[in-house]
Design a protein around this motif. Structure first.
Motif, PDB file in Angstrom:
ATOM      1  N   GLY A  70     -36.624 -58.437  26.620  1.00  0.00           N
ATOM      2  CA  GLY A  70     -37.411 -57.074  26.594  1.00  0.00           C
ATOM      3  C   GLY A  70     -36.793 -56.252  25.522  1.00  0.00           C
ATOM      4  N   GLY A  71     -35.561 -56.594  24.916  1.00  0.00           N
ATOM      5  CA  GLY A  71     -34.784 -55.755  23.985  1.00  0.00           C
ATOM      6  C   GLY A  71     -35.604 -56.015  22.452  1.00  0.00           C
ATOM      7  N   GLY A  72     -35.923 -54.807  21.844  1.00  0.00           N
ATOM      8  CA  GLY A  72     -36.489 -54.813  20.768  1.00  0.00           C
ATOM      9  C   GLY A  72     -35.610 -54.990  19.369  1.00  0.00           C
ATOM     10  N   HIS A  73     -36.087 -55.208  18.248  1.00  0.00           N
ATOM     11  CA  HIS A  73     -35.387 -55.392  16.884  1.00  0.00           C
ATOM     12  C   HIS A  73     -35.942 -54.320  16.137  1.00  0.00           C
ATOM     13  N   TYR A  74     -34.924 -53.480  15.657  1.00  0.00           N
ATOM     14  CA  TYR A  74     -35.417 -52.417  14.741  1.00  0.00           C
ATOM     15  C   TYR A  74     -34.455 -52.122  13.302  1.00  0.00           C
ATOM     16  N   SER A  75     -34.945 -51.398  12.627  1.00  0.00           N
ATOM     17  CA  SER A  75     -34.205 -51.055  11.444  1.00  0.00           C
ATOM     18  C   SER A  75     -34.647 -49.742  11.200  1.00  0.00           C
ATOM     19  N   VAL A  76     -33.589 -48.911  10.701  1.00  0.00           N
ATOM     20  CA  VAL A  76     -33.596 -47.830  10.334  1.00  0.00           C
ATOM     21  C   VAL A  76     -32.803 -47.248   9.188  1.00  0.00           C
ATOM     22  N   LYS A  77     -33.348 -46.281   8.553  1.00  0.00           N
ATOM     23  CA  LYS A  77     -32.913 -45.828   7.266  1.00  0.00           C
ATOM     24  C   LYS A  77     -32.702 -44.222   7.374  1.00  0.00           C
ATOM     25  N   LEU A  78     -31.440 -43.696   7.776  1.00  0.00           N
ATOM     26  CA  LEU A  78     -31.301 -42.468   7.861  1.00  0.00           C
ATOM     27  C   LEU A  78     -30.493 -41.795   6.683  1.00  0.00           C
ATOM     28  N   VAL A  79     -31.012 -40.525   6.146  1.00  0.00           N
ATOM     29  CA  VAL A  79     -30.299 -39.900   5.335  1.00  0.00           C
ATOM     30  C   VAL A  79     -30.043 -38.249   6.165  1.00  0.00           C
ATOM     31  N   CYS A  80     -28.722 -37.986   6.115  1.00  0.00           N
ATOM     32  CA  CYS A  80     -28.275 -36.917   6.800  1.00  0.00           C
ATOM     33  C   CYS A  80     -26.951 -36.319   6.261  1.00  0.00           C
ATOM     34  N   LYS A  81     -26.804 -35.062   6.463  1.00  0.00           N
ATOM     35  CA  LYS A  81     -25.387 -34.451   5.884  1.00  0.00           C
ATOM     36  C   LYS A  81     -24.242 -34.895   6.733  1.00  0.00           C
ATOM     37  N   GLN A  82     -24.432 -35.291   8.055  1.00  0.00           N
ATOM     38  CA  GLN A  82     -23.426 -35.709   8.801  1.00  0.00           C
ATOM     39  C   GLN A  82     -22.572 -37.043   8.119  1.00  0.00           C
ATOM     40  N   PHE A  83     -23.238 -37.893   7.394  1.00  0.00           N
ATOM     41  CA  PHE A  83     -22.770 -38.946   6.844  1.00  0.00           C
ATOM     42  C   PHE A  83     -21.970 -38.638   5.528  1.00  0.00           C
ATOM     43  N   GLU A  84     -21.798 -37.527   4.885  1.00  0.00           N
ATOM     44  CA  GLU A  84     -21.267 -37.102   3.809  1.00  0.00           C
ATOM     45  C   GLU A  84     -19.568 -37.509   4.172  1.00  0.00           C
ATOM     46  N   GLY A  85     -19.107 -38.166   3.341  1.00  0.00           N
ATOM     47  CA  GLY A  85     -17.705 -38.383   3.218  1.00  0.00           C
ATOM     48  C   GLY A  85     -17.317 -39.501   4.373  1.00  0.00           C
ATOM     49  N   ASP A 118     -23.587 -44.392  18.554  1.00  0.00           N
ATOM     50  CA  ASP A 118     -23.475 -43.419  19.641  1.00  0.00           C
ATOM     51  C   ASP A 118     -24.772 -42.795  20.204  1.00  0.00           C
ATOM     52  N   ALA A 119     -25.422 -42.243  19.177  1.00  0.00           N
ATOM     53  CA  ALA A 119     -26.763 -41.654  19.377  1.00  0.00           C
ATOM     54  C   ALA A 119     -27.702 -42.526  20.290  1.00  0.00           C
ATOM     55  N   VAL A 120     -27.703 -43.718  20.389  1.00  0.00           N
ATOM     56  CA  VAL A 120     -28.808 -44.662  21.184  1.00  0.00           C
ATOM     57  C   VAL A 120     -28.038 -45.675  21.906  1.00  0.00           C
ATOM     58  N   GLY A 121     -26.727 -45.219  22.252  1.00  0.00           N
ATOM     59  CA  GLY A 121     -25.868 -46.286  23.066  1.00  0.00           C
ATOM     60  C   GLY A 121     -26.309 -46.713  24.169  1.00  0.00           C
ATOM     61  N   ASP A 122     -26.998 -45.874  24.980  1.00  0.00           N
ATOM     62  CA  ASP A 122     -27.380 -46.207  26.224  1.00  0.00           C
ATOM     63  C   ASP A 122     -28.584 -47.132  26.317  1.00  0.00           C
ATOM     64  N   MET A 123     -29.211 -47.001  25.289  1.00  0.00           N
ATOM     65  CA  MET A 123     -30.483 -48.019  24.967  1.00  0.00           C
ATOM     66  C   MET A 123     -29.979 -49.437  24.444  1.00  0.00           C
ATOM     67  N   MET A 124     -28.888 -49.573  23.830  1.00  0.00           N
ATOM     68  CA  MET A 124     -28.501 -50.698  23.281  1.00  0.00           C
ATOM     69  C   MET A 124     -28.297 -51.969  24.236  1.00  0.00           C
ATOM     70  N   HIS A 125     -28.690 -52.907  24.143  1.00  0.00           N
ATOM     71  CA  HIS A 125     -28.154 -54.025  25.075  1.00  0.00           C
ATOM     72  C   HIS A 125     -29.321 -54.080  26.206  1.00  0.00           C
ATOM     73  N   THR A 126     -30.347 -53.232  26.236  1.00  0.00           N
ATOM     74  CA  THR A 126     -30.933 -53.147  27.266  1.00  0.00           C
ATOM     75  C   THR A 126     -32.611 -53.019  26.712  1.00  0.00           C
ATOM     76  N   GLU A 127     -32.662 -51.795  25.911  1.00  0.00           N
ATOM     77  CA  GLU A 127     -34.226 -51.605  25.308  1.00  0.00           C
ATOM     78  C   GLU A 127     -33.883 -51.909  23.734  1.00  0.00           C
ATOM     79  N   ILE A 128     -32.740 -52.013  23.149  1.00  0.00           N
ATOM     80  CA  ILE A 128     -32.599 -52.356  21.876  1.00  0.00           C
ATOM     81  C   ILE A 128     -31.625 -53.744  21.850  1.00  0.00           C
ATOM     82  N   HIS A 129     -32.217 -54.810  21.354  1.00  0.00           N
ATOM     83  CA  HIS A 129     -31.397 -55.914  21.027  1.00  0.00           C
ATOM     84  C   HIS A 129     -30.717 -55.849  19.814  1.00  0.00           C
ATOM     85  N   ALA A 130     -31.320 -55.375  18.759  1.00  0.00           N
ATOM     86  CA  ALA A 130     -30.687 -55.522  17.426  1.00  0.00           C
ATOM     87  C   ALA A 130     -31.342 -54.115  16.654  1.00  0.00           C
TER      88      ALA A 130
END
Length: 95
Positions: A43-58, A70-82
């Motif tokens: 039941g876990g889905g496979h997703y890909s994401v491209k994020l551009v945000c200021k928090q990643f600077e440095g 961390d943002a989707v941690g509670d969904m990992m291995h249940t709703e998100i497989h990859a």
């Protein structure tokens, strides 16, 4: 009962948007390409994401990925497989 894929997609996108307020967020559901895969069967889905945000600077790639997980941690291995991640700082975007 599992979460409907459309609802799951919307919740992932909302979570990423709320967490990062990204300049760009491109989320894609790749689950159909993994039909029959053990993760898809559970039941876990496979997703890909491209994020551009200021928090990643440095930050290095591993630190960026940790923030996304961390943002989707509670969904990992249940709703998100990859989750394939491309995490960029604004300074890394072509002009």
């Amino acid at each position: 009962m599992s979460t409907p894929p459309d609802d799951r997609f919307n919740r992932i996108q909302a979570r990423l948007t709320e967490t990062f307020q990204p300049l760009a967020c491109q989320l894609q559901d790749d689950s159909a390409a993994h039909a029959g895969h053990a993760g898809a069967a559970s039941g876990g889905g496979h997703y890909s994401v491209k994020l551009v945000c200021k928090q990643f600077e440095g930050l290095n790639r591993i630190s960026r990925h940790r923030l996304v997980y961390d943002a989707v941690g509670d969904m990992m291995h249940t709703e998100i497989h990859a989750l394939a991640i491309v995490a960029l700082a604004p300074s890394e975007m072509p002009t």
